[in-house]
Design a protein around this motif. Structure first.
Motif, mmCIF file in Angstrom:
data_model
loop_
_atom_site.group_PDB
_atom_site.id
_atom_site.type_symbol
_atom_site.label_atom_id
_atom_site.label_comp_id
_atom_site.label_asym_id
_atom_site.label_seq_id
_atom_site.Cartn_x
_atom_site.Cartn_y
_atom_site.Cartn_z
ATOM 1 N N GLN A 39 1.172 -1.215 0.164
ATOM 2 C CA GLN A 39 0.142 -0.253 0.278
ATOM 3 C C GLN A 39 0.715 1.350 0.214
ATOM 4 N N ALA A 71 -5.246 4.203 -7.125
ATOM 5 C CA ALA A 71 -6.522 5.384 -6.378
ATOM 6 C C ALA A 71 -6.584 6.771 -7.055
ATOM 7 N N PRO A 113 -15.087 7.308 -1.206
ATOM 8 C CA PRO A 113 -14.698 8.012 -0.842
ATOM 9 C C PRO A 113 -15.788 9.096 0.287
ATOM 10 N N ARG A 136 -10.334 5.203 -2.615
ATOM 11 C CA ARG A 136 -9.402 4.046 -2.002
ATOM 12 C C ARG A 136 -9.795 3.012 -3.220
ATOM 13 N N THR A 155 -6.299 -3.974 -0.029
ATOM 14 C CA THR A 155 -6.641 -2.775 0.286
ATOM 15 C C THR A 155 -6.080 -1.763 1.438
ATOM 16 N N HIS A 156 -6.184 -0.914 1.019
ATOM 17 C CA HIS A 156 -5.802 0.452 1.840
ATOM 18 C C HIS A 156 -7.278 1.178 1.952
ATOM 19 N N THR A 158 -9.855 3.999 4.138
ATOM 20 C CA THR A 158 -10.384 5.558 4.631
ATOM 21 C C THR A 158 -9.881 5.015 5.841
ATOM 22 N N GLN A 164 -15.314 3.184 7.432
ATOM 23 C CA GLN A 164 -14.848 2.331 6.389
ATOM 24 C C GLN A 164 -15.438 1.116 6.366
ATOM 25 N N GLN A 167 -17.144 0.470 3.081
ATOM 26 C CA GLN A 167 -16.516 0.445 2.061
ATOM 27 C C GLN A 167 -15.975 -1.241 2.397
#
Length: 256
Positions: A39, A71, A113, A136, A155-156, A158, A164, A167
């Motif tokens: 990431q 991203a 986001p 993201r 993944t990375h 928020t 979160q 997501q």
């Protein structure tokens, strides 16, 4: 099979605030990962010597297949959300997934986001600051591994806690029809209890990963389905010569 997740801070070392590409490659080689989830990866950014960090990492670890997914595209200070239609050599920032074993399929999942600026408290501040969340992304690979066919997602998420959950719901929906064992890797910006609860997956590795020098919390995770959790033989968090995170690794025994 060793699976590792590492937030690389675009290859920068907090000790000298520099990106040294030789140091980066040495750190990646030291991990000796068979599958590597990265990431905060730069591609063609001035701050990281204009390098394609994914390609360098692939060479350093001997990856057969690898994929960088932006991203954001552009440059720091003028970031724009990436949509996948950028030119192949466009400057970007995102995540990468690399494998020493053949990848038979790739998938990209865009994670929206928060659409408005949100108040955030930062250490030492008495009042919240209004911040804009950033786009993201997740990248997934179907890998032909010694464990059989496995899906690995990187993944990375928020840092905004209440977003979160949304997501992760997007990710769960994307893979609910899968028939392979699943590993979710990455910087999830949350602790282990919440990560397991929101994903419904088991922790494959448990160790504090942030900050790198004296880690007090685990933000980086390797989570998997129960069939994979039963194959864990060892795990560790490793401090390297770059990044403000430690790399988190798990070793899984094969089916034979």
């Amino acid at each position: 099979m060793r699976v590792t997740t590492f937030n690389i801070l675009h290859g920068r070392s907090p000790d000298d605030d520099q990106v040294d590409l030789a140091r980066f490659c040495e750190a990646i080689a030291t991990l000796d990962a068979d599958v590597l989830a990265l990431q905060e990866v730069d591609r063609n950014q001035v701050r990281s010597a204009g390098a394609d960090l994914t390609a360098l990492a692939a060479e350093a670890m001997g990856a057969q297949d690898h994929l960088f997914v932006a991203a954001l595209h552009g440059n720091p200070g003028v970031w724009m959300a990436a949509d996948g239609d950028e030119q192949p050599d466009a400057a970007g920032y995102g995540v990468a997934l690399l494998s020493r074993y053949p990848v038979t399929a790739w998938q990209t999942i865009r994670l929206a986001p928060v659409p408005v600026r949100v108040p955030m408290f930062f250490p030492g501040s008495r009042r919240p600051e209004m911040v804009q969340d950033e786009a993201r992304v997740a990248v997934a690979a179907t890998i032909e591994s010694p464990l059989g066919q496995v899906t690995v997602v990187n993944t990375h998420l928020t840092f905004i806690e209440w977003w979160q959950r949304r997501q992760l719901r997007t990710l769960r929906q994307a893979f609910e029809a899968r028939t392979t064992p699943l590993i979710l890797a990455g910087d999830l910006n949350m602790g282990p209890g919440r990560a397991a609860r929101l994903t419904g997956l088991a922790a494959l590795a448990a160790a504090p990963t942030f900050p790198a020098d004296v880690p007090g919390e685990q933000l980086d995770h390797l989570l998997g389905t129960p069939d994979l959790a039963a194959r864990v033989t060892s795990s560790r968090a490793q401090r390297l010569a770059l990044s403000d995170h430690r790399a988190l690794s798990v070793d899984l025994r094969s089916t034979t």
